[in-house]
Design a protein around this motif. Structure first.
Motif, PDB file in Angstrom:
ATOM      1  N   THR A 208       0.830  -1.197   0.000  1.00  0.00           N
ATOM      2  CA  THR A 208       0.000   0.000   0.000  1.00  0.00           C
ATOM      3  C   THR A 208       0.870   1.254   0.000  1.00  0.00           C
ATOM      4  O   THR A 208       1.975   1.267   0.554  1.00  0.00           O
ATOM      5  CB  THR A 208      -0.933   0.051   1.228  1.00  0.00           C
ATOM      6  OG1 THR A 208      -0.153   0.198   2.423  1.00  0.00           O
ATOM      7  CG2 THR A 208      -1.781  -1.205   1.311  1.00  0.00           C
TER       8      THR A 208
ATOM      9  N   ILE B 206      -2.247  -1.144  -3.704  1.00  0.00           N
ATOM     10  CA  ILE B 206      -3.343  -0.187  -3.517  1.00  0.00           C
ATOM     11  C   ILE B 206      -2.710   1.161  -3.214  1.00  0.00           C
ATOM     12  O   ILE B 206      -1.838   1.263  -2.343  1.00  0.00           O
ATOM     13  CB  ILE B 206      -4.280  -0.598  -2.365  1.00  0.00           C
ATOM     14  CG1 ILE B 206      -4.876  -1.979  -2.613  1.00  0.00           C
ATOM     15  CG2 ILE B 206      -5.402   0.431  -2.209  1.00  0.00           C
ATOM     16  CD1 ILE B 206      -5.797  -2.453  -1.500  1.00  0.00           C
TER      17      ILE B 206
ATOM     18  N   ARG C  92      -3.208   5.812  -3.576  1.00  0.00           N
ATOM     19  CA  ARG C  92      -4.024   6.991  -3.890  1.00  0.00           C
ATOM     20  C   ARG C  92      -3.235   7.878  -4.851  1.00  0.00           C
ATOM     21  O   ARG C  92      -3.395   7.820  -6.046  1.00  0.00           O
ATOM     22  CB  ARG C  92      -4.411   7.736  -2.611  1.00  0.00           C
ATOM     23  CG  ARG C  92      -5.420   6.971  -1.749  1.00  0.00           C
ATOM     24  CD  ARG C  92      -5.681   7.673  -0.433  1.00  0.00           C
ATOM     25  NE  ARG C  92      -6.188   9.021  -0.628  1.00  0.00           N
ATOM     26  CZ  ARG C  92      -6.182   9.966   0.312  1.00  0.00           C
ATOM     27  NH1 ARG C  92      -5.667   9.694   1.496  1.00  0.00           N
ATOM     28  NH2 ARG C  92      -6.655  11.160   0.079  1.00  0.00           N
TER      29      ARG C  92
ATOM     30  N   ALA D  74      -4.582  -1.217  -7.805  1.00  0.00           N
ATOM     31  CA  ALA D  74      -5.887  -0.606  -7.574  1.00  0.00           C
ATOM     32  C   ALA D  74      -5.695   0.827  -7.092  1.00  0.00           C
ATOM     33  O   ALA D  74      -5.077   1.044  -6.050  1.00  0.00           O
ATOM     34  CB  ALA D  74      -6.686  -1.401  -6.552  1.00  0.00           C
ATOM     35  N   ARG D  75      -6.182   1.760  -7.878  1.00  0.00           N
ATOM     36  CA  ARG D  75      -6.106   3.180  -7.521  1.00  0.00           C
ATOM     37  C   ARG D  75      -7.380   3.578  -6.791  1.00  0.00           C
ATOM     38  O   ARG D  75      -8.480   3.440  -7.336  1.00  0.00           O
ATOM     39  CB  ARG D  75      -5.925   3.998  -8.803  1.00  0.00           C
ATOM     40  CG  ARG D  75      -6.292   5.464  -8.697  1.00  0.00           C
ATOM     41  CD  ARG D  75      -5.234   6.298  -7.977  1.00  0.00           C
ATOM     42  NE  ARG D  75      -5.434   7.726  -8.247  1.00  0.00           N
ATOM     43  CZ  ARG D  75      -6.165   8.555  -7.505  1.00  0.00           C
ATOM     44  NH1 ARG D  75      -6.790   8.105  -6.436  1.00  0.00           N
ATOM     45  NH2 ARG D  75      -6.273   9.819  -7.830  1.00  0.00           N
ATOM     46  N   ALA D  76      -7.243   4.037  -5.555  1.00  0.00           N
ATOM     47  CA  ALA D  76      -8.394   4.469  -4.757  1.00  0.00           C
ATOM     48  C   ALA D  76      -8.799   5.869  -5.199  1.00  0.00           C
ATOM     49  O   ALA D  76      -8.551   6.868  -4.526  1.00  0.00           O
ATOM     50  CB  ALA D  76      -8.061   4.431  -3.274  1.00  0.00           C
TER      51      ALA D  76
ATOM     52  N   ASN E  24      -9.531   1.292 -11.180  1.00  0.00           N
ATOM     53  CA  ASN E  24      -9.836   2.539 -10.484  1.00  0.00           C
ATOM     54  C   ASN E  24     -11.174   2.360  -9.761  1.00  0.00           C
ATOM     55  O   ASN E  24     -11.737   1.254  -9.752  1.00  0.00           O
ATOM     56  CB  ASN E  24      -9.853   3.725 -11.443  1.00  0.00           C
ATOM     57  CG  ASN E  24     -10.988   3.666 -12.454  1.00  0.00           C
ATOM     58  OD1 ASN E  24     -11.646   2.635 -12.629  1.00  0.00           O
ATOM     59  ND2 ASN E  24     -11.211   4.763 -13.139  1.00  0.00           N
ATOM     60  N   THR E  25     -11.672   3.419  -9.160  1.00  0.00           N
ATOM     61  CA  THR E  25     -12.911   3.314  -8.375  1.00  0.00           C
ATOM     62  C   THR E  25     -13.917   4.349  -8.860  1.00  0.00           C
ATOM     63  O   THR E  25     -14.202   5.325  -8.160  1.00  0.00           O
ATOM     64  CB  THR E  25     -12.627   3.506  -6.872  1.00  0.00           C
ATOM     65  OG1 THR E  25     -11.979   4.782  -6.677  1.00  0.00           O
ATOM     66  CG2 THR E  25     -11.717   2.411  -6.351  1.00  0.00           C
TER      67      THR E  25
ATOM     68  N   CYS F  36     -13.672   5.037  -1.617  1.00  0.00           N
ATOM     69  CA  CYS F  36     -12.637   4.655  -2.584  1.00  0.00           C
ATOM     70  C   CYS F  36     -11.805   3.482  -2.077  1.00  0.00           C
ATOM     71  O   CYS F  36     -11.476   2.565  -2.836  1.00  0.00           O
ATOM     72  CB  CYS F  36     -11.735   5.846  -2.888  1.00  0.00           C
ATOM     73  SG  CYS F  36     -12.507   7.125  -3.912  1.00  0.00           S
TER      74      CYS F  36
ATOM     75  N   ALA G 270     -11.627  -0.101  -3.934  1.00  0.00           N
ATOM     76  CA  ALA G 270     -10.318  -0.553  -4.413  1.00  0.00           C
ATOM     77  C   ALA G 270      -9.969  -1.916  -3.829  1.00  0.00           C
ATOM     78  O   ALA G 270      -9.508  -2.823  -4.536  1.00  0.00           O
ATOM     79  CB  ALA G 270      -9.244   0.474  -4.054  1.00  0.00           C
TER      80      ALA G 270
ATOM     81  N   THR H   8     -12.318  -4.691  -5.307  1.00  0.00           N
ATOM     82  CA  THR H   8     -12.000  -4.998  -6.699  1.00  0.00           C
ATOM     83  C   THR H   8     -10.728  -5.825  -6.799  1.00  0.00           C
ATOM     84  O   THR H   8     -10.664  -6.806  -7.545  1.00  0.00           O
ATOM     85  CB  THR H   8     -11.839  -3.696  -7.500  1.00  0.00           C
ATOM     86  OG1 THR H   8     -13.039  -2.928  -7.407  1.00  0.00           O
ATOM     87  CG2 THR H   8     -11.548  -3.980  -8.958  1.00  0.00           C
TER      88      THR H   8
END
Length: 389
Positions: free
Chosen positions: A6, A35, A37, A54-56, A77-78, A281, A285, A288
């Motif tokens: 993260t 994950i 941001r 996975a982009r929050a 993405n979210t 978000c 994320a 998903t």
């Protein structure tokens, strides 16, 4: 066990969805998933273990998407998770553009003495503004944010006209029927007192707000940009404001050239900066990424096609390959060589790459390993995963 790396402060409500018996957070150098941001991943060398990012948030400009595609790394993405937060800020910005609220509040803080109330009554006329009710809002881009903005602006008494040639069926059902549908951007620019842009940045949209765009707007119109700074040609915007061909520009993207200008309101990228949006978000994320790693199914990817197929067989193979002829044929032949029966198969493509999901019956580990190694030798196959139910 999946290793997850993260970056930035990811809300615990999202991370808590990654149960400890299947996921380890930040414990190794070979993550299966990332994950993040706002952390910029451009220039980063990804480990071979990496399967997904996975982009929050909605935008993925901090992720090297093309390089990820080449490596078979799925980028998520979210979309919609922060839509309400952005919508509320756009509404607030529109009101701030209509009425000099901030300037009035700052002026009050300069007052002193026993007669402050009298000073306020005498000087408040300099901060008179206008109302948004009865004005026309033009929304360019009717995705999650644009659709919510259009609906709420109508409820506030505005006339609303929207343009989006690619609006999804799901979004179209949610847009108030009183929202007018424009046939072109030019129609929006001609009619709107306020224009809010909600489109992604790509080769077609970068710098779309240029001299020609601005020339079509009303002289007293306000442009709101809470999508991406790159959508606006800054030099052309400054010229338009100087010549008073539009009244005001409001943006959530700071640029030194936009500062210290009375006709521009610049916010410090606050669109998704609410507690609720950050939690939403993070949850989307994590869900998903978890779903993909456990099942191979792809939802909300920006670089690979959506694939969501129930897994009834004991073994699933997922294959990322170049979108070229005879790939599925070679894969099927590779399984037939070992008398492995395909119980379910789905192949979808997006751009230069394709994604294939194949469910098969129980197969000896040694045979399965040999099949995978053979697949990896096929020209055009990027990577292969084995998932057990």
């Amino acid at each position: 066990m999946f290793e997850i790396k993260t970056y930035n402060a990811i809300a615990p409500e999202g991370l808590n969805l990654l149960n400890a018996d299947q996921f380890a957070l930040n414990t190794g150098a070979n993550p299966d998933g990332i994950i993040l941001r706002s952390e910029k991943l451009h220039g980063m060398e990804f480990p071979e273990s990496l399967k997904a990012i996975a982009r929050a948030g909605a935008g993925v400009n901090n992720v090297p998407v093309e390089e990820c595609s080449e490596a078979g790394v799925v980028v998520f993405n979210t979309p919609g998770a922060n839509a309400n937060a952005v919508k509320e800020l756009v509404l607030a910005a529109m009101i701030m553009a209509a009425r000099p609220i901030k300037e009035g509040m700052e002026w009050v803080q300069t007052l002193s003495g026993d007669d402050v109330e009298k000073q306020v009554e005498k000087g408040k006329s300099q901060f008179a503004g206008t109302e948004i009710s009865g004005k026309t809002l033009g929304v360019i881009g009717l995705g999650a944010i644009g659709a919510m903005l259009a609906n709420d602006a109508f409820r506030l008494g505005m006339e609303v006209i929207g343009y989006d040639p690619y609006v999804s069926v799901e979004t179209a059902w949610n847009i108030n029927r009183r929202v007018q549908k424009a046939a072109s951007i030019a129609e929006v620019l001609e009619k709107a007192d306020y224009i809010s842009i909600h489109v992604p940045v790509n080769a077609e949209t970068k710098g779309m707000v240029d001299a020609a765009f601005l020339a079509q707007m009303k002289d007293n119109a306000v442009l709101l940009n809470f999508a991406r700074g790159e959508l606006v040609n800054t030099a052309d915007m400054l010229t338009a404001l100087k010549e008073k061909s539009i009244r005001k520009y409001v943006t959530d993207f700071a640029d030194e050239a936009l500062l210290h200008n009375d006709a521009i309101i610049v916010m410090p990228h606050l669109g998704a900066s609410t507690e609720e949006a950050e939690v939403n978000c993070a949850i989307m994320a994590a869900q998903t990424l978890k779903y993909f790693l456990e099942t191979g199914n792809i939802v909300n990817s920006v670089n690979f096609p959506g694939v969501d197929i129930a897994m009834h067989s004991p073994i699933r193979l997922t294959i990322v390959n170049k979108n070229i002829p005879n790939m599925v044929g070679q894969i099927s032949s590779g399984l037939a060589k070992y008398f492995i029966n395909i119980e379910d198969i789905l192949n979808r493509s997006r751009g230069n790459y394709a994604y294939t999901v194949i469910d098969i019956a129980e197969t000896e580990e040694a045979v399965l390993a040999e099949v995978v190694e053979n697949f990896k030798k096929i020209d055009g196959i990027v990577n292969v995963r084995i998932i057990r139910r």
